[in-house]
Design an enzyme around this catalytic site. Sequence first.
Site, PDB file in Angstrom:
ATOM      1  N   GLU A  40       0.852  -1.185   0.000  1.00  0.00           N
ATOM      2  CA  GLU A  40       0.000   0.000   0.000  1.00  0.00           C
ATOM      3  C   GLU A  40       0.892   1.241   0.000  1.00  0.00           C
ATOM      4  OE1 GLU A  40      -3.682   1.839   2.667  1.00  0.00           O
ATOM      5  OE2 GLU A  40      -2.163   0.604   3.659  1.00  0.00           O
ATOM      6  N   LYS A 114      -9.719   1.268  -2.189  1.00  0.00           N
ATOM      7  CA  LYS A 114      -9.904   0.766  -0.827  1.00  0.00           C
ATOM      8  C   LYS A 114     -11.297   1.100  -0.296  1.00  0.00           C
ATOM      9  CE  LYS A 114      -7.497   1.121   3.664  1.00  0.00           C
ATOM     10  NZ  LYS A 114      -6.348   1.783   4.328  1.00  0.00           N
ATOM     11  N   CYS A 155      -5.046  -3.248   3.158  1.00  0.00           N
ATOM     12  CA  CYS A 155      -4.780  -2.937   4.564  1.00  0.00           C
ATOM     13  C   CYS A 155      -5.996  -3.133   5.473  1.00  0.00           C
ATOM     14  CB  CYS A 155      -4.210  -1.523   4.663  1.00  0.00           C
ATOM     15  SG  CYS A 155      -3.299  -1.193   6.213  1.00  0.00           S
TER      16      CYS A 155
END
Length: 276
Positions: A40, A114, A155
């Site tokens: 990321e 995300k 994440c």
Amino acid sequence: MRAALFQMTSGIDPAANAAAIVAMARRAKGEGADMLFTPEMAGYLDRDRTRAAQTLRAEGDDVVLAAVREAAAREGLWIHVGSLPLKGERADGRWANRSFLIDANGDIRARYDKIHLFDVDLATGESWRESSVYGPGEQVVAVDTPWGRMGFSICYDMRFPDLYRALTDAGATILLAPAAFTVPTGQAHWHVLLRARAIEAGCFVIATAQTGAHQDGRTTYGHSVVIDPWGDILLDMGDASGLGLADLDLSRIGDVRGRVPALANRREISKDVTVS
């Protein structure tokens, strides 16, 4: 499949980060890798949002994405860019935290923004508000590759198993979870969350991470891992930056799912709960 993971300590100079990824793509190809995976915020990691606002670009103008696409085509190597921060992409003005899968011709095969954003106020007084700057993605994304269908996450997404259920329902067999985990949460939760995602889905998990002390003052946990469908850790890179290699035996997916047919046995659960 031979996976190459680039555990990075990304900084605030996109050109330097791009050069590091390009160099590692050359090295990964020389090591016989089929695909290179980055973490990321591979292209730019900076919690100074005023400075970042002067640096970030839209996808079409991002120097890191352009350099990585050129490297993929030159090396004949697939590259998963864990994520890049991009601005000018959303109607509400917030930035995007976006993953890219680039094929060996340098073409973008998939994008993923995300979905789950980290907003928290800690007892220490520390506060994180991803949603104040980044807008959430709305689309679950899986993409076919020569090594199977890959499902995307980034994440904080790894704490939300419904996302991975959607990905496995769509036929994903390799789950991608690039990250920039803090040290305390990494020590407590990194391995157990990722092993759980692999075990419950009967999938490989490839989680490439940021590590070490960054130019913006933060420190990240590292420990990029490859986990097989049984939950065995095939690679753990510790806290050093650099390249790690793992060979994935894709027949392992069918073997594990045959032994523990959790996906076949899974049932839809009503959201109506009886409380007594």
